[in-house]
Design an enzyme around this catalytic site. Structure first.
Site, PDB file in Angstrom:
ATOM      1  N   SER A  70      -1.845 -76.487 -16.371  1.00  0.00           N
ATOM      2  CA  SER A  70      -2.173 -77.474 -17.388  1.00  0.00           C
ATOM      3  C   SER A  70      -1.747 -78.875 -16.956  1.00  0.00           C
ATOM      4  CB  SER A  70      -1.529 -77.065 -18.719  1.00  0.00           C
ATOM      5  OG  SER A  70      -2.124 -77.732 -19.803  1.00  0.00           O
ATOM      6  N   ASP A 129     -11.853 -71.462 -21.796  1.00  0.00           N
ATOM      7  CA  ASP A 129     -10.577 -72.116 -22.080  1.00  0.00           C
ATOM      8  C   ASP A 129     -10.825 -73.190 -23.131  1.00  0.00           C
ATOM      9  OD1 ASP A 129      -8.230 -73.594 -22.109  1.00  0.00           O
ATOM     10  OD2 ASP A 129      -7.981 -73.610 -19.941  1.00  0.00           O
ATOM     11  N   HIS A 174      -5.859 -70.128 -21.786  1.00  0.00           N
ATOM     12  CA  HIS A 174      -5.286 -71.165 -20.923  1.00  0.00           C
ATOM     13  C   HIS A 174      -4.251 -70.622 -19.935  1.00  0.00           C
ATOM     14  CE1 HIS A 174      -5.034 -75.420 -20.170  1.00  0.00           C
ATOM     15  NE2 HIS A 174      -3.761 -75.525 -20.512  1.00  0.00           N
TER      16      HIS A 174
END
Length: 270
Positions: free
Chosen positions: A100, A221, A250
């Site tokens: 991320s 996602d 995710h």
């Protein structure tokens, strides 16, 4: 008093496992802790040296004063911490795995100190979450404003709703782990950090990234649409591979950890 390089590694709960010739550095994202890598570290440590740590924003970091919302209003400060950690451990030419927000942080660090990085693995990463003309980031401004309102006014409700949308709702382990990480982080950190993440724009920086990259994306996602992965693949200056893992959410390192490890090893050429 400034935190010394030596104490930063300790303060961020730095750990090293395995003893392979190659070093992997695993970095978690928003609302997570290094425990997100628990399923993959033992498998990777069989062949590599694996380094994990917690960012200053993680609830598992004991010194709450380390996270200064003004200092960390930009990914630059996180990138500087990463560089400090690698230099303190005398590491260079590492494979950096950033989940991320940590993917873009790794890109920034690689531009600043390219000698520290051999390969970047960008897991569900995005240079910009806000939609704009000709760019689909996945979120409208009203989406972000509502998200920030929820964090500020009802954090407990936000945790539950955000975890169910970002993690795989059919995977109880990923949901539980993300909820726990978000709760540990708390709203006082969660709000300013969310502003840093959702209002940042690092698209122009991608053209300066010369380190070879592998982008890992799940088939669905909610935080990062496929358009973002394709955008990054086209904009990053160095050699780029895009790998799609057949899972939802995710966190493929939790929901499809065996496939995730296979993709990592392929990126390392082993």
């Amino acid at each position: 008093m400034a935190t010394s390089k030596k104490s930063l590694w300790e303060a961020l709960n730095g750990r090293s496992e395995g003893s392979g010739a190659e070093t992997l550095v695993l970095a978690h994202g928003y609302g997570m802790e290094q425990s997100m890598w628990d399923k993959v570290v033992p498998l990777l440590a069989e062949s590599y040296r694996v380094v994990t740590f917690d960012w200053v924003c993680a609830g598992s970091v004991k010194n709450e004063k380390l996270y200064d919302p003004v200092k960390y209003s930009s990914y630059e400060a996180f990138a500087d911490d990463l560089i400090t950690l690698l230099q303190e451990m005398n590491l260079k030419d590492v494979t950096y795995v950033g989940s991320s927000m940590s993917g873009i942080i790794g890109c920034i660090a690689s531009v600043k100190t390219p000698q520290l990085f051999k390969t970047l693995i960008l897991v569900g990463s995005s240079p910009r979450f806000l939609n704009s003309d000709g760019y689909e980031g996945g979120f409208n401004r009203s989406d972000i404003e509502q998200l920030l309102w929820n964090i500020e006014n009802n954090y407990e409700s936000f945790v539950s709703a955000f975890a169910s949308s970002i993690a795989d709702p059919s995977n109880e382990e990923s949901m539980k782990k993300y909820e726990e990480g978000l709760k540990n982080m708390g709203g006082e950190v969660g709000l300013p950090l969310a502003k840093t993440i959702f209002y940042s724009d690092w698209r122009e920086m991608l053209e300066k990234v010369e380190t070879p990259c592998t982008i890992i994306q799940t088939k669905k996602d909610a935080a990062v649409p496929h358009s973002v992965a394709l955008y990054m693949q086209n904009k990053i200056k160095g050699k780029v591979r895009l790998e799609i893992i057949d899972t939802i959410g995710h966190f493929p390192q939790i929901t499809a950890h065996l496939h995730f490890v296979q993709v990592l090893k392929a990126a390392l050429g082993s």
